[in-house]
Design a protein around this motif. Sequence first.
Motif, PDB file in Angstrom:
ATOM      1  N   TRP A 136       0.824  -1.211   0.000  1.00 32.45           N
ATOM      2  CA  TRP A 136       0.000   0.000   0.000  1.00 32.45           C
ATOM      3  C   TRP A 136       0.862   1.266   0.000  1.00 32.45           C
ATOM      4  N   LYS A 137       2.125   1.112  -0.384  1.00 29.92           N
ATOM      5  CA  LYS A 137       3.005   2.224  -0.748  1.00 29.92           C
ATOM      6  C   LYS A 137       3.250   3.266   0.343  1.00 29.92           C
ATOM      7  N   ALA A 138       3.580   2.791   1.541  1.00 32.82           N
ATOM      8  CA  ALA A 138       4.059   3.711   2.573  1.00 32.82           C
ATOM      9  C   ALA A 138       5.374   4.311   2.082  1.00 32.82           C
ATOM     10  N   GLY A 139       5.562   5.592   2.268  1.00 34.15           N
ATOM     11  CA  GLY A 139       6.797   6.227   1.811  1.00 34.15           C
ATOM     12  C   GLY A 139       6.732   7.715   2.074  1.00 34.15           C
ATOM     13  N   PRO A 140       7.659   8.475   1.490  1.00 36.08           N
ATOM     14  CA  PRO A 140       7.715   9.924   1.731  1.00 36.08           C
ATOM     15  C   PRO A 140       6.363  10.590   1.427  1.00 36.08           C
ATOM     16  N   GLY A 141       5.924  11.437   2.323  1.00 35.35           N
ATOM     17  CA  GLY A 141       4.672  12.159   2.110  1.00 35.35           C
ATOM     18  C   GLY A 141       3.445  11.389   2.550  1.00 35.35           C
ATOM     19  N   LYS A 142       3.610  10.113   2.888  1.00 35.86           N
ATOM     20  CA  LYS A 142       2.461   9.312   3.317  1.00 35.86           C
ATOM     21  C   LYS A 142       2.350   9.316   4.845  1.00 35.86           C
ATOM     22  N   LEU A 187       4.177  -6.901  16.537  1.00 36.94           N
ATOM     23  CA  LEU A 187       3.933  -6.440  15.174  1.00 36.94           C
ATOM     24  C   LEU A 187       4.130  -4.931  15.062  1.00 36.94           C
ATOM     25  N   GLY A 188       3.447  -4.193  15.931  1.00 35.23           N
ATOM     26  CA  GLY A 188       3.428  -2.737  15.835  1.00 35.23           C
ATOM     27  C   GLY A 188       4.808  -2.106  15.891  1.00 35.23           C
ATOM     28  N   HIS A 189       5.667  -2.612  16.784  1.00 34.05           N
ATOM     29  CA  HIS A 189       6.982  -1.965  16.922  1.00 34.05           C
ATOM     30  C   HIS A 189       7.822  -2.190  15.665  1.00 34.05           C
ATOM     31  N   MET A 190       7.599  -3.330  14.968  1.00 37.63           N
ATOM     32  CA  MET A 190       8.290  -3.532  13.685  1.00 37.63           C
ATOM     33  C   MET A 190       7.709  -2.598  12.620  1.00 37.63           C
ATOM     34  N   GLY A 191       6.396  -2.395  12.678  1.00 44.18           N
ATOM     35  CA  GLY A 191       5.754  -1.492  11.729  1.00 44.18           C
ATOM     36  C   GLY A 191       6.300  -0.077  11.846  1.00 44.18           C
ATOM     37  N   VAL A 192       6.493   0.374  13.088  1.00 46.79           N
ATOM     38  CA  VAL A 192       7.026   1.721  13.310  1.00 46.79           C
ATOM     39  C   VAL A 192       8.429   1.835  12.711  1.00 46.79           C
ATOM     40  N   LYS A 193       9.273   0.866  13.007  1.00 49.57           N
ATOM     41  CA  LYS A 193      10.656   0.934  12.520  1.00 49.57           C
ATOM     42  C   LYS A 193      10.718   0.912  10.987  1.00 49.57           C
ATOM     43  N   ILE A 194       9.936   0.008  10.391  1.00 49.81           N
ATOM     44  CA  ILE A 194       9.997  -0.133   8.925  1.00 49.81           C
ATOM     45  C   ILE A 194       9.368   1.083   8.232  1.00 49.81           C
ATOM     46  N   ALA A 195       8.219   1.523   8.718  1.00 52.01           N
ATOM     47  CA  ALA A 195       7.560   2.682   8.090  1.00 52.01           C
ATOM     48  C   ALA A 195       8.446   3.923   8.216  1.00 52.01           C
ATOM     49  N   HIS A 196       9.105   4.049   9.356  1.00 53.14           N
ATOM     50  CA  HIS A 196      10.028   5.177   9.551  1.00 53.14           C
ATOM     51  C   HIS A 196      11.189   5.094   8.557  1.00 53.14           C
ATOM     52  N   ALA A 197      11.729   3.891   8.380  1.00 52.98           N
ATOM     53  CA  ALA A 197      12.847   3.715   7.440  1.00 52.98           C
ATOM     54  C   ALA A 197      12.400   3.966   5.998  1.00 52.98           C
ATOM     55  N   LEU A 198      11.094   3.785   5.740  1.00 51.25           N
ATOM     56  CA  LEU A 198      10.552   4.072   4.403  1.00 51.25           C
ATOM     57  C   LEU A 198      10.258   5.560   4.218  1.00 51.25           C
ATOM     58  N   ASP A 199      10.564   6.356   5.258  1.00 50.91           N
ATOM     59  CA  ASP A 199      10.370   7.810   5.224  1.00 50.91           C
ATOM     60  C   ASP A 199       8.911   8.244   5.237  1.00 50.91           C
ATOM     61  N   ALA A 200       8.035   7.366   5.714  1.00 48.37           N
ATOM     62  CA  ALA A 200       6.652   7.788   5.934  1.00 48.37           C
ATOM     63  C   ALA A 200       6.577   8.536   7.260  1.00 48.37           C
ATOM     64  N   GLU A 201       5.525   9.342   7.437  1.00 40.48           N
ATOM     65  CA  GLU A 201       5.256   9.915   8.758  1.00 40.48           C
ATOM     66  C   GLU A 201       4.488   8.849   9.553  1.00 40.48           C
ATOM     67  N   PHE A 225      -5.099   9.899   7.883  1.00 34.95           N
ATOM     68  CA  PHE A 225      -4.121   8.896   7.445  1.00 34.95           C
ATOM     69  C   PHE A 225      -4.349   8.400   6.017  1.00 34.95           C
ATOM     70  N   ASP A 226      -3.246   8.111   5.333  1.00 30.68           N
ATOM     71  CA  ASP A 226      -3.315   7.432   4.044  1.00 30.68           C
ATOM     72  C   ASP A 226      -3.436   5.924   4.250  1.00 30.68           C
ATOM     73  N   LEU A 227      -2.802   5.453   5.299  1.00 27.15           N
ATOM     74  CA  LEU A 227      -2.727   4.010   5.543  1.00 27.15           C
ATOM     75  C   LEU A 227      -2.712   3.778   7.049  1.00 27.15           C
ATOM     76  N   ILE A 228      -3.575   2.873   7.486  1.00 31.25           N
ATOM     77  CA  ILE A 228      -3.557   2.453   8.890  1.00 31.25           C
ATOM     78  C   ILE A 228      -3.353   0.943   8.900  1.00 31.25           C
ATOM     79  N   ILE A 229      -2.438   0.482   9.730  1.00 31.51           N
ATOM     80  CA  ILE A 229      -2.304  -0.971   9.881  1.00 31.51           C
ATOM     81  C   ILE A 229      -2.740  -1.333  11.289  1.00 31.51           C
TER      82      ILE A 229
END
Lengths: 278, 278
Positions: free
Chosen positions: B99-105, B115-129, B169-173
């Motif tokens: 679902w294309k998490a990334g800059p500007g998302k 699960l959630g703590h991995m989501g935070v780390k990965i989404a952050h590394a993808l430059d999403a807010e 939000f653009d994307l909620i997990i």
Amino acid sequence: MGYQVPHKVGDRVGVGCFVDSCRKCGPCLGGLEQYCVEGPTLTYNGVERDGQTRTQGGYSNKIVADENYVLRIPDNLPMDRTAPLLCAGITMYSPLMHWKAGPGKKVGIIGLGGLGHMGVKIAHALDAEVSVLSHSLKKQDEAKKMGADKFYATTSSDQESFEKLKGYFDLIINTLSVEIDWNRYLNLLTLDGTMVVVGLPENETPLGAASLINARRSLAGSVIGGIRETQAMLDFCSKHNIASDIELLQIQKVNEAYPRVVKSDVRYRFVIDTKSLD
Amino acid sequence: MGYQVPHKVGDRVGVGCFVDSCRKCGPCLGGLEQYCVEGPTLTYNGVERDGQTRTQGGYSNKIVADENYVLRIPDNLPMDRTAPLLCAGITMYSPLMHWKAGPGKKVGIIGLGGLGHMGVKIAHALDAEVSVLSHSLKKQDEAKKMGADKFYATTSSDQESFEKLKGYFDLIINTLSVEIDWNRYLNLLTLDGTMVVVGLPENETPLGAASLINARRSLAGSVIGGIRETQAMLDFCSKHNIASDIELLQIQKVNEAYPRVVKSDVRYRFVIDTKSLD
């Protein structure tokens, strides 16, 4: 805003479900006025942007509307059979386009009423394989004439259809405004398939996460379409000679028609003949 | 099939949640073995393709697996902190990518557990807010260290967060495996936003069509990831120095750990030290 083709006196034009919107939010600027953040000004019993003036709808032989919210009716489309395109037609066209119905795609339409019959015609014209999922087989022949490739009864006794169709569809559009078991229909979607809800049932419906997770399925919602897209739909219908199947009605008979609408006893939309208003 | 890099004796490798799949259906051929039409062979208490042999899981110091279903562990990732990446990590990485998490998302993560703590780390590394939506503010500081930009409490008394975040939000997990009010969270999505369910609550949850229709929102589901994608996730984590926060456990203490898992009292995954099996 709008589609920027000025209208002239004598043009054949129509007005859809909304007559204005904020014109400055993201959705409005993107041609998706139906999702205006402040809410579009609905044509029927809505409130104008001034926050107080009531809109008075289209059951009249005159209406004043901003030209950016007025649609051009192509010459080959009859006015009466085109009226429902501005609501039922665009309600089906928009999700069919957004979720990419087309060649090689298997589309299921739940319910063959005013919305559903437009969905069948449009999806067929888009070269998708179209299946109708209807309560009974009663409308099968009519559906096939409209372009349906397949027709299934969905009565709870018909477990066979549901078994056979498991994982079959790329896209299902649920046109019903009554509650159904979403899980049962979600299971008919293939990997990455989407079921789009365009009706608005009164009550919430239980949904299980497994129905979505098993094949990365989506359940989505869609409402009518923007002005540009509504014009594109009219032009598409013109090209493919598509219009709504209607029963034309004199306004004097509207009280007889209403209970038939409630009973879904109309093939497939009532249209009021504005001549009878005189 | 698989990622086609042969493994050699002495390589650092891992096995994820499944060890085989049919290898011939559409999803398998497309590298989406987790959605294998016949079902993947789960690593834990699954059934091999022969339809009868039980898989015995990974709580052991040896395991036999087909090399196509074995992942390469990059050198800079510690084995113990990498183990949860093969389940929790890929469970979050796959929907964030799809679902294309990334800059500007703007990405919201519901629940800050394994699960959630991995989501935070990965989404952050993808430059999403990245925003965390958690029951209380208890884990706020830890979440910010992991890369969360914002943190909100979701207790029912906190109407303010929900009002403020409407359409945000653009994307909620949603990582929770307990029932929540999906409608309440769907309203936090912007136009065309998606909420992805990756947990599996026991019961069905009431869903209203309006929550979806209002802004063409989607509710979707996702489960782990395919072999190629799991390798891509490991390589991504290697590049960004991401691993799971764990409590390393001797197998002898597993009965003490279990009730803590049930109580969500673990930061953020227990990992069994296979040395303690000897």
